[in-house]
Structure formats: structure tokens, C-alpha cells
Design a protein around this motif. Structure first.
Motif, short mmCIF file in Angstrom:
data_model
loop_
_atom_site.label_atom_id
_atom_site.label_comp_id
_atom_site.label_asym_id
_atom_site.label_seq_id
_atom_site.Cartn_x
_atom_site.Cartn_y
_atom_site.Cartn_z
N LYS A 43 30.25 38.39 42.01
CA LYS A 43 31.68 38.20 42.24
C LYS A 43 32.54 38.38 41.00
CE LYS A 43 31.33 35.22 46.27
NZ LYS A 43 31.65 33.88 46.80
N LEU A 46 34.77 41.25 41.18
CA LEU A 46 35.86 41.15 42.16
C LEU A 46 36.96 40.20 41.72
CD1 LEU A 46 33.58 40.82 45.32
CD2 LEU A 46 34.63 42.92 44.40
N ALA A 47 36.74 39.51 40.62
CA ALA A 47 37.65 38.45 40.18
C ALA A 47 38.63 38.92 39.12
CB ALA A 47 36.83 37.28 39.61
N ARG A 63 37.58 31.92 37.35
CA ARG A 63 37.69 33.15 38.12
C ARG A 63 38.74 32.95 39.21
NH1 ARG A 63 31.52 34.91 39.62
NH2 ARG A 63 31.85 33.28 41.16
N PHE A 65 40.35 34.62 42.71
CA PHE A 65 40.03 35.55 43.80
C PHE A 65 41.16 35.63 44.81
CE2 PHE A 65 35.83 33.95 42.49
CZ PHE A 65 35.19 35.15 42.21
N ILE A 69 37.54 36.81 49.71
CA ILE A 69 36.38 37.10 48.85
C ILE A 69 35.41 35.92 48.85
CG2 ILE A 69 35.60 37.64 46.51
CD1 ILE A 69 38.24 39.19 46.16
N SER A 70 35.89 34.76 48.44
CA SER A 70 35.04 33.57 48.46
C SER A 70 35.35 32.67 49.65
CB SER A 70 35.22 32.77 47.17
OG SER A 70 34.64 33.43 46.09
#
Length: 148
Positions: A43, A46-47, A63, A65, A69-70
Motif C-alpha cells: 500500500k 498507493l499512499a 500514510r 489514502f 484503498i484501505s
């Protein structure tokens, strides 16, 4: 003095920023918390990475997001402050910057986190409310919390 804050996508991190951030996370989440787990979960790419620097050293990180995503909402994760600087209460500055970063970069105000249970009051001070029962993540008690 306080840290200087910057937010960068993964691709913009320097090799030294990436190394120092991962080292800080390992020092706290693996060694200090005595938890063997895979920090590199895919991840990071993606962060957005919120970095706090003080006197040339990375002392804080989180991070950020976008939604989906999470969690369904935007989210903040891997919130960490170096043990050497916790007495300065920079964790509160880190969360203030993280919440502002979510608003600025993703235009979102609803934020979900998976918080370690012992930090519940800390996150409540930043407007988060518990929304789940306790669950174990890597044998550490966690709760889900949302800020709207």
C-alpha cells in the motif's frame, strides 16, 4: 521548535526518505511493539506519505489514502512518531497535518482508521469515534474509528 511537514506520493520519495521512514516504522511497529509482521504490504505505492522532519531526521510519518484503498472512506495509517521525540507531543501535530492532508489532497472529510486500542483517547482528541468492537491485528488489540 517543531518538525517541518511535507506530503509526497511514493514516486517522489527520495531513497533516503524511503529508507528512513521504513526504518522508523520497523523500530516502532516491529521492535518496540515486539510484533513480527510484514510492514511492506503493497500500500505504500498507493499512499501519500506525510513526513515530519526535525534537524534533518525523519521523526514522524503517516500514510494517507483516498477512499476505497484501505476503507470505504479516506484513511490514515502507519501513524508513527520516533520514541526519541514523543515527549514533545508531535503525534498531535502529525494527526492535525494528516487530517488536513486528506482534505487538501482528496477533498474528503470522512476518515476511517484502524487504531490500536490503547490510543483510543488520543484519536478521540482528534474527533474520531469508535465504530467497531475490538479486534486483533497481528495480535495487537485494534478498533475501527471514524471522523466525519
Amino acid at each position: 521548535m517543531k518538525p517541518t511537514w511535507k506530503i509526497k506520493p511514493f514516486e517522489a520519495l527520495t531513497v533516503h526518505e524511503l529508507y528512513d521512514t521504513l526504518k522508523l516504522r520497523s523500530e516502532v511497529f516491529v521492535l518496540e511493539q515486539n510484533c513480527v509482521y510484514l510492514d511492506l504490504d503493497g500500500k505504500d505505492k498507493l499512499a501519500l506519505h506525510l513526513i515530519g522532519e526535525y534537524e534533518g531526521k525523519i521523526v514522524a510519518h503517516a500514510r494517507l489514502f483516498d477512499a476505497g484503498i484501505s476503507f470505504d472512506n479516506a484513511s490514515i495509517g502507519r501513524v508513527v512518531v520516533s520514541p526519541d521525540y514523543r515527549d514533545k507531543k508531535w503525534g498531535h501535530d502529525l494527526m492535525t497535518e494528516a487530517i488536513a492532508g486528506i482534505k487538501t489532497h482528496f477533498n474528503k472529510t470522512d476518515i476511517t482508521i484502524g487504531a490500536q486500542l490503547y490510543l483510543k483517547k488520543f484519536y478521540e482528541n482528534h474527533g474520531f469515534v469508535q465504530t467497531s468492537e475490538m479486534y486483533l491485528e497481528d495480535d495487537i488489540p485494534h478498533i475501527e474509528m471514524i471522523k466525519s
